[in-house]
Design an enzyme around this catalytic site. Structure first.
Site, PDB file in Angstrom:
ATOM      1  N   TYR A 235     -11.319  -0.963  -0.533  1.00 22.10           N
ATOM      2  CA  TYR A 235     -11.380  -0.582   0.892  1.00 22.10           C
ATOM      3  C   TYR A 235     -10.097   0.128   1.301  1.00 22.10           C
ATOM      4  CZ  TYR A 235      -8.103  -3.768   3.300  1.00 22.10           C
ATOM      5  OH  TYR A 235      -6.973  -4.375   3.783  1.00 22.10           O
TER       6      TYR A 235
ATOM      7  N   ASP B 227      -1.911 -10.856   8.299  1.00 22.21           N
ATOM      8  CA  ASP B 227      -1.116 -11.952   7.743  1.00 22.21           C
ATOM      9  C   ASP B 227       0.345 -11.900   8.171  1.00 22.21           C
ATOM     10  OD1 ASP B 227      -3.084 -13.348   5.960  1.00 22.21           O
ATOM     11  OD2 ASP B 227      -3.278 -11.321   5.205  1.00 22.21           O
TER      12      ASP B 227
ATOM     13  N   TYR C 153       0.811  -1.213   0.000  1.00 24.92           N
ATOM     14  CA  TYR C 153       0.000   0.000   0.000  1.00 24.92           C
ATOM     15  C   TYR C 153       0.851   1.272   0.000  1.00 24.92           C
ATOM     16  CZ  TYR C 153      -3.815  -3.249   0.924  1.00 24.92           C
ATOM     17  OH  TYR C 153      -4.718  -4.271   0.825  1.00 24.92           O
TER      18      TYR C 153
ATOM     19  N   HIS D 258       4.977  -6.683  -4.283  1.00 22.14           N
ATOM     20  CA  HIS D 258       3.548  -6.862  -4.509  1.00 22.14           C
ATOM     21  C   HIS D 258       2.773  -5.588  -4.298  1.00 22.14           C
ATOM     22  CE1 HIS D 258       2.220  -7.221  -0.159  1.00 22.14           C
ATOM     23  NE2 HIS D 258       3.518  -7.261  -0.067  1.00 22.14           N
TER      24      HIS D 258
END
Ligand code: ADP
Length: 547
Positions: free
Chosen positions: A490, A166, A106, A409
């Site tokens: 979200y 996670d 993010y 990622h």
């Protein structure tokens, strides 16, 4: 745009010249202590998860120098944070607070405005201020990680769980403020926070909820961590996913430890996921499913072992489904298309009854199998899942970065109603686009009661401009596709925040207009994380910053 790296370092914030910047830094050093203001003058180092940089995004989708800070400062107290905020107002230097700055997928520690000064809250403000075994709560500073909170609780002898996401290296406070999720019954992190202390962009401190009512003789209010709302408007929400304040303290509810059984269900047919979701929905709404379970595509059984893509497929483009199927069949899960990880909680009789109901429901689909931890080898991911689902932080989820060399990622994370037809629409949209951009598709659905967070992680080679470009363009395209069909994210990486914010545009963008009014009222000089979540202060608005 790609910034040239040839310019002198540190890179400067917009509209601040070097002599003014140097004088401002000197003044900040006098206030905080010389060693607690560090300029960003070295080559950027991406590090790894446990030694991540606080200068830029280690998982860059753009050249790393495009989104980089001018430096980092390290406050030791709320008073230091006030000093930094007032300094920023004086010099119009944008500041960007991070707790730990991991925030992988993010944007990491990167500010949205190049040359901002990072406020690294985590390094020195990392205390568990209070741990209350009777109220089952804690009061935390930004630097408390899932690992450190877990260790503090263990050392205290209390039998409480920490709801972990996670990966366990992030900040409990930072993750809650960014509305992250975990996997015990306390998986909605923001819903389980209780009370904030915030430094506003103009330097004042406020406490929310019951914290606004002073305790006896200057103590903290005794119900600050017991009742979220206090009296009057419930303002906590404006301090999550925003740039309206710097949270310096947060209360969090902790779940008392209980017995639990994690399990894995496997489903045979690739095309059965809409039916699987339709079976999950009533179980989730009735709370037969005890936590936030995950439905993962079977390809993730491969990636979680740390396997590289090159070891099963040497051609460009997405790995063909038949190759994935053949490799998955060799694993303990056997031949299957989807795996579902869930956990039931409570006394043995409760759990047995819940598992019976769960089996009866899912076994309506032919070919469904159930695995308990005792059915799989000790190295299997189910054992890591059992730890996460009982509040123990782990790092296992990093394995899938080995899928490509220099693996990084970025996530496309839309919210989906749990109805099968919605899931099908989103799934097909994502699958088609991933194929088009030559990317492998790793969908995970994290199911709360009435919605699923559909997490589509794109793994790319960050040393390859074309691989980065594919991931970036794929997500941009998906955000637009999803919005046209009525679905929205979200949470998003900071390079997509304007686009995502722009999709929440009902009634002529009424929500963003309100956000901007709040921003201008709370941060009139526009210094705190300009552009975060698509919210730009007046002095930056409509000047070409949005992207
Ligand atoms: P992590 O906890 O995963 O290391 P970060 O510290 O990067 O994550 O925080 C995630 C996001 O929340 C970042 O965008 C950051 O700017 C914001 N954030 C983190 N801590 C605070 C805070 N104390 N006050 C305001 N915003 C914060």
């Amino acid at each position: 745009t790609s910034a040239a790296r040839e310019e002198p370092l540190p890179v400067l914030p917009p509209d601040v010249d070097r002599p003014t910047f140097n004088a401002a830094i000197q003044e900040l050093r006098e206030g905080l202590g010389e060693e607690w203001v560090v300029l960003n003058t070295e080559e950027l180092d991406d590090g790894w998860y446990m030694e991540h940089p606080n200068t830029h995004d280690a998982h860059h989708v753009f050249p790393p120098w495009d989104l980089v800070s001018s430096g980092v400062c390290y406050p030791s107290s709320t008073a230091d944070v006030q000093l930094i905020v007032r300094w920023a107002n004086k010099y119009l230097i944008p500041i960007h607070p991070i707790s730990l700055g991991r925030n992988f997928g993010y944007g990491g520690a990167a500010p949205r405005v190049r040359g901002s000064l990072i406020i690294d809250l985590g390094k020195r403000m990392n205390r568990v201020l209070k741990l209350d075994g009777e109220n089952c709560s804690a009061l935390l500073e930004p630097g408390v990680t899932y690992f450190s909170l877990w260790e503090t609780i263990r050392a205290s002898g209390l039998d409480l769980w920490v709801d972990v996401p996670d990966l366990g290296g992030g900040s409990v406070l930072g993750n809650a403020c960014d509305r992250g999720v975990g996997y015990t019954p306390y998986g909605d992190h923001w819903a389980n926070h209780c009370g904030l202390e915030v430094v506003l962009p103009t330097g004042e401190i406020v406490r929310t909820g019951m914290g606004a009512l002073p305790g006896k003789e200057g103590e903290d209010n005794p119900t600050w961590q017991s009742f979220q709302y206090g009296y009057g408007p419930f303002l906590d929400g404006i301090f999550s996913q925003s740039n309206y304040g710097i949270v310096t303290t947060m209360g969090v509810w902790l779940m008392p430890a209980t017995q639990h059984t994690s399990y894995m269900l496997t489903f045979a047919e690739e095309e059965s996921y809409p039916e699987i979701m339709s079976l999950i929905r009533p179980l989730a709404i009735n709370k037969v499913l005890g936590n936030v379970p995950q439905l993962r595509h079977a390809i993730q059984e491969l990636t979680i072992t740390g396997l590289s893509r090159a070891s099963i497929w040497d051609q460009p483009g997405s790995v063909p489904p038949e190759v994935v199927r053949k490799e998955v069949a060799k694993l303990p899960c056997g031949e299957c298309s989807w795996v579902f990880y869930g956990t039931v909680y409570g006394p043995a009789a409760f759990r047995a009854q819940q598992l019976k109901t769960i089996k009866r429901q899912f076994f309506q689909l032919p070919g469904t199998r159930l695995f308990l931890p005792s059915d799989v080898p000790s190295t299997h991911y189910l054992h890591s899942r059992a730890l996460v689902c009982s509040g123990q932080p782990v790092l296992r989820e990093l394995n899938w970065l080995a899928w490509v060399p220099n693996g990084a990622h970025v996530a496309f994370s839309p919210i989906c109603p749990t109805g099968g037809e919605h899931v099908k629409k989103l799934y097909e949209m994502c699958k088609r686009r991933c194929k088009e951009f030559g990317l492998d598709f790793f969908p995970t659905l994290c199911v709360a009661s009435r919605e699923a967070h559909v997490i589509v992680e794109l793994v790319y080679d960050k040393s390859s401009p074309s691989s980065k470009h594919a991931a970036y363009t794929c997500i941009r395209t998906l955000i637009a596709d999803a919005a046209r069909a009525g679905y929205g994210e979200y949470r998003t990486h900071l390079v997509f925040s304007d686009q995502v914010a722009g999709t929440y545009n009902w009634n002529g963008g009424a929500l963003m207009k309100l956000n901007e009014r709040l921003k201008d009222a709370l941060d009139p000089r526009g210094v705190l994380s300009p552009g975060r979540n698509g919210i730009w202060p007046r002095r930056f608005r409509d000047k070409g910053w949005e992207m």
